[in-house]
Motif scaffolding. Structure first.
Motif, PDB file in Angstrom:
ATOM      1  N   ASN A  66      23.667 -17.671 -16.483  1.00  0.00           N
ATOM      2  CA  ASN A  66      24.831 -18.552 -16.530  1.00  0.00           C
ATOM      3  C   ASN A  66      25.324 -18.597 -17.964  1.00  0.00           C
ATOM      4  O   ASN A  66      24.601 -18.230 -18.899  1.00  0.00           O
ATOM      5  N   CYS A  67      26.524 -19.089 -18.137  1.00  0.00           N
ATOM      6  CA  CYS A  67      27.080 -19.191 -19.489  1.00  0.00           C
ATOM      7  C   CYS A  67      26.219 -20.070 -20.388  1.00  0.00           C
ATOM      8  O   CYS A  67      26.139 -19.855 -21.604  1.00  0.00           O
ATOM      9  N   SER A  68      25.528 -21.035 -19.816  1.00  0.00           N
ATOM     10  CA  SER A  68      24.663 -21.917 -20.617  1.00  0.00           C
ATOM     11  C   SER A  68      23.446 -21.188 -21.182  1.00  0.00           C
ATOM     12  O   SER A  68      22.783 -21.701 -22.082  1.00  0.00           O
ATOM     13  N   ASP A  69      23.176 -19.970 -20.709  1.00  0.00           N
ATOM     14  CA  ASP A  69      22.064 -19.174 -21.233  1.00  0.00           C
ATOM     15  C   ASP A  69      22.423 -18.478 -22.547  1.00  0.00           C
ATOM     16  O   ASP A  69      21.548 -17.877 -23.190  1.00  0.00           O
ATOM     17  N   PHE A  70      23.671 -18.538 -22.969  1.00  0.00           N
ATOM     18  CA  PHE A  70      24.124 -17.835 -24.167  1.00  0.00           C
ATOM     19  C   PHE A  70      24.688 -18.833 -25.171  1.00  0.00           C
ATOM     20  O   PHE A  70      25.244 -19.866 -24.812  1.00  0.00           O
ATOM     21  N   ALA A  76      27.311 -13.188 -24.219  1.00  0.00           N
ATOM     22  CA  ALA A  76      27.579 -13.215 -22.777  1.00  0.00           C
ATOM     23  C   ALA A  76      28.379 -11.986 -22.370  1.00  0.00           C
ATOM     24  O   ALA A  76      28.104 -11.368 -21.333  1.00  0.00           O
ATOM     25  N   GLN A  77      29.358 -11.605 -23.223  1.00  0.00           N
ATOM     26  CA  GLN A  77      30.185 -10.436 -22.914  1.00  0.00           C
ATOM     27  C   GLN A  77      29.342  -9.168 -22.896  1.00  0.00           C
ATOM     28  O   GLN A  77      29.513  -8.299 -22.041  1.00  0.00           O
ATOM     29  N   SER A  78      28.427  -9.037 -23.818  1.00  0.00           N
ATOM     30  CA  SER A  78      27.549  -7.863 -23.882  1.00  0.00           C
ATOM     31  C   SER A  78      26.691  -7.763 -22.619  1.00  0.00           C
ATOM     32  O   SER A  78      26.534  -6.683 -22.036  1.00  0.00           O
ATOM     33  N   THR A  79      26.149  -8.884 -22.203  1.00  0.00           N
ATOM     34  CA  THR A  79      25.342  -8.912 -20.976  1.00  0.00           C
ATOM     35  C   THR A  79      26.208  -8.590 -19.764  1.00  0.00           C
ATOM     36  O   THR A  79      25.825  -7.797 -18.901  1.00  0.00           O
ATOM     37  N   LEU A  90      29.373 -14.632 -14.687  1.00  0.00           N
ATOM     38  CA  LEU A  90      29.723 -14.962 -16.063  1.00  0.00           C
ATOM     39  C   LEU A  90      31.237 -14.902 -16.280  1.00  0.00           C
ATOM     40  O   LEU A  90      31.743 -15.436 -17.267  1.00  0.00           O
ATOM     41  N   ASP A  91      31.947 -14.232 -15.382  1.00  0.00           N
ATOM     42  CA  ASP A  91      33.407 -14.130 -15.468  1.00  0.00           C
ATOM     43  C   ASP A  91      34.013 -14.884 -14.284  1.00  0.00           C
ATOM     44  O   ASP A  91      34.318 -14.310 -13.246  1.00  0.00           O
ATOM     45  N   ALA A  92      34.176 -16.173 -14.446  1.00  0.00           N
ATOM     46  CA  ALA A  92      34.612 -17.045 -13.343  1.00  0.00           C
ATOM     47  C   ALA A  92      36.000 -16.719 -12.833  1.00  0.00           C
ATOM     48  O   ALA A  92      36.263 -16.786 -11.631  1.00  0.00           O
ATOM     49  N   ASP A  93      36.930 -16.339 -13.724  1.00  0.00           N
ATOM     50  CA  ASP A  93      38.302 -16.102 -13.291  1.00  0.00           C
ATOM     51  C   ASP A  93      38.602 -14.628 -13.020  1.00  0.00           C
ATOM     52  O   ASP A  93      39.706 -14.276 -12.627  1.00  0.00           O
ATOM     53  N   GLY A  94      37.615 -13.739 -13.212  1.00  0.00           N
ATOM     54  CA  GLY A  94      37.768 -12.328 -12.858  1.00  0.00           C
ATOM     55  C   GLY A  94      38.677 -11.542 -13.787  1.00  0.00           C
ATOM     56  O   GLY A  94      39.171 -10.480 -13.416  1.00  0.00           O
ATOM     57  N   GLY A  96      37.693 -10.173 -16.688  1.00  0.00           N
ATOM     58  CA  GLY A  96      36.916  -9.230 -17.492  1.00  0.00           C
ATOM     59  C   GLY A  96      36.349  -9.827 -18.765  1.00  0.00           C
ATOM     60  O   GLY A  96      35.661  -9.153 -19.528  1.00  0.00           O
ATOM     61  N   ILE A  97      36.618 -11.095 -19.012  1.00  0.00           N
ATOM     62  CA  ILE A  97      36.101 -11.771 -20.208  1.00  0.00           C
ATOM     63  C   ILE A  97      35.063 -12.786 -19.750  1.00  0.00           C
ATOM     64  O   ILE A  97      35.362 -13.719 -18.996  1.00  0.00           O
ATOM     65  N   ALA A  98      33.825 -12.623 -20.240  1.00  0.00           N
ATOM     66  CA  ALA A  98      32.716 -13.474 -19.817  1.00  0.00           C
ATOM     67  C   ALA A  98      32.682 -14.751 -20.660  1.00  0.00           C
ATOM     68  O   ALA A  98      32.905 -14.721 -21.862  1.00  0.00           O
ATOM     69  N   CYS A  99      32.392 -15.839 -20.032  1.00  0.00           N
ATOM     70  CA  CYS A  99      32.154 -17.144 -20.671  1.00  0.00           C
ATOM     71  C   CYS A  99      33.183 -17.455 -21.758  1.00  0.00           C
ATOM     72  O   CYS A  99      32.867 -17.644 -22.936  1.00  0.00           O
ATOM     73  N   GLU A 100      34.407 -17.534 -21.358  1.00  0.00           N
ATOM     74  CA  GLU A 100      35.529 -17.715 -22.279  1.00  0.00           C
ATOM     75  C   GLU A 100      35.461 -19.021 -23.069  1.00  0.00           C
ATOM     76  O   GLU A 100      36.048 -19.141 -24.146  1.00  0.00           O
ATOM     77  N   ASN A 101      34.712 -19.996 -22.563  1.00  0.00           N
ATOM     78  CA  ASN A 101      34.639 -21.296 -23.233  1.00  0.00           C
ATOM     79  C   ASN A 101      33.615 -21.333 -24.366  1.00  0.00           C
ATOM     80  O   ASN A 101      33.581 -22.288 -25.139  1.00  0.00           O
ATOM     81  N   LEU A 102      32.796 -20.274 -24.498  1.00  0.00           N
ATOM     82  CA  LEU A 102      31.786 -20.243 -25.579  1.00  0.00           C
ATOM     83  C   LEU A 102      32.451 -19.781 -26.878  1.00  0.00           C
ATOM     84  O   LEU A 102      33.412 -19.021 -26.883  1.00  0.00           O
ATOM     85  N   PRO A 103      31.862 -20.232 -28.036  1.00  0.00           N
ATOM     86  CA  PRO A 103      32.401 -19.765 -29.319  1.00  0.00           C
ATOM     87  C   PRO A 103      32.070 -18.288 -29.543  1.00  0.00           C
ATOM     88  O   PRO A 103      31.079 -17.779 -29.023  1.00  0.00           O
TER      89      PRO A 103
END
Length: 104
Positions: A66-70, A76-79, A90-94, A96-103
């Motif tokens: 989950n995004c909370s693991d990163f 997250a994007q690398s994984t 990890l890409d909720a909206d599909g 291609g960008i994973a966990c967009e809310n993380l710094p």
């Protein structure tokens, strides 16, 4: 049961005898119908029982992430990029960008 049909010439002599089937064997026809019906029923029961097992467990080789693991979006994007099918959550909206809310 067969019935003969006779053909006569002008002198009223039999020139040809032809046998016609006047009584159909209904037992024979209904036996085939019954056999076909049984085969169809067995096939439908077999195909339904194999495809609709609700107790079937699907085993996945994908670890749950989950995004909370990163701590960063780039981790997250690398994984996510390593296996998009495993980590599609990890890409909720599909997009291609994973966990967009993380710094970054």
């Amino acid at each position: 049961m067969k019935q003969s049909k006779k053909y006569y010439d002008q002198e009223n002599k039999v020139i040809n005898t032809h046998f016609n089937s006047t009584v159909k064997n209904n037992n024979f026809n209904s036996s085939y119908f019954l056999l076909i019906a049984i085969c169809i029923m067995l096939f439908s029961f077999t195909s339904c029982s194999e495809s609709s097992d609700s107790d079937e467990v699907i085993v996945s080789n994908c670890p749950t992430k989950n995004c909370s693991d990163f701590s960063t979006q780039s981790q997250a994007q690398s994984t996510f990029n390593s296996n998009r099918n495993c980590y599609k959550n990890l890409d909720a909206d599909g997009d291609g960008i994973a966990c967009e809310n993380l710094p970054n």
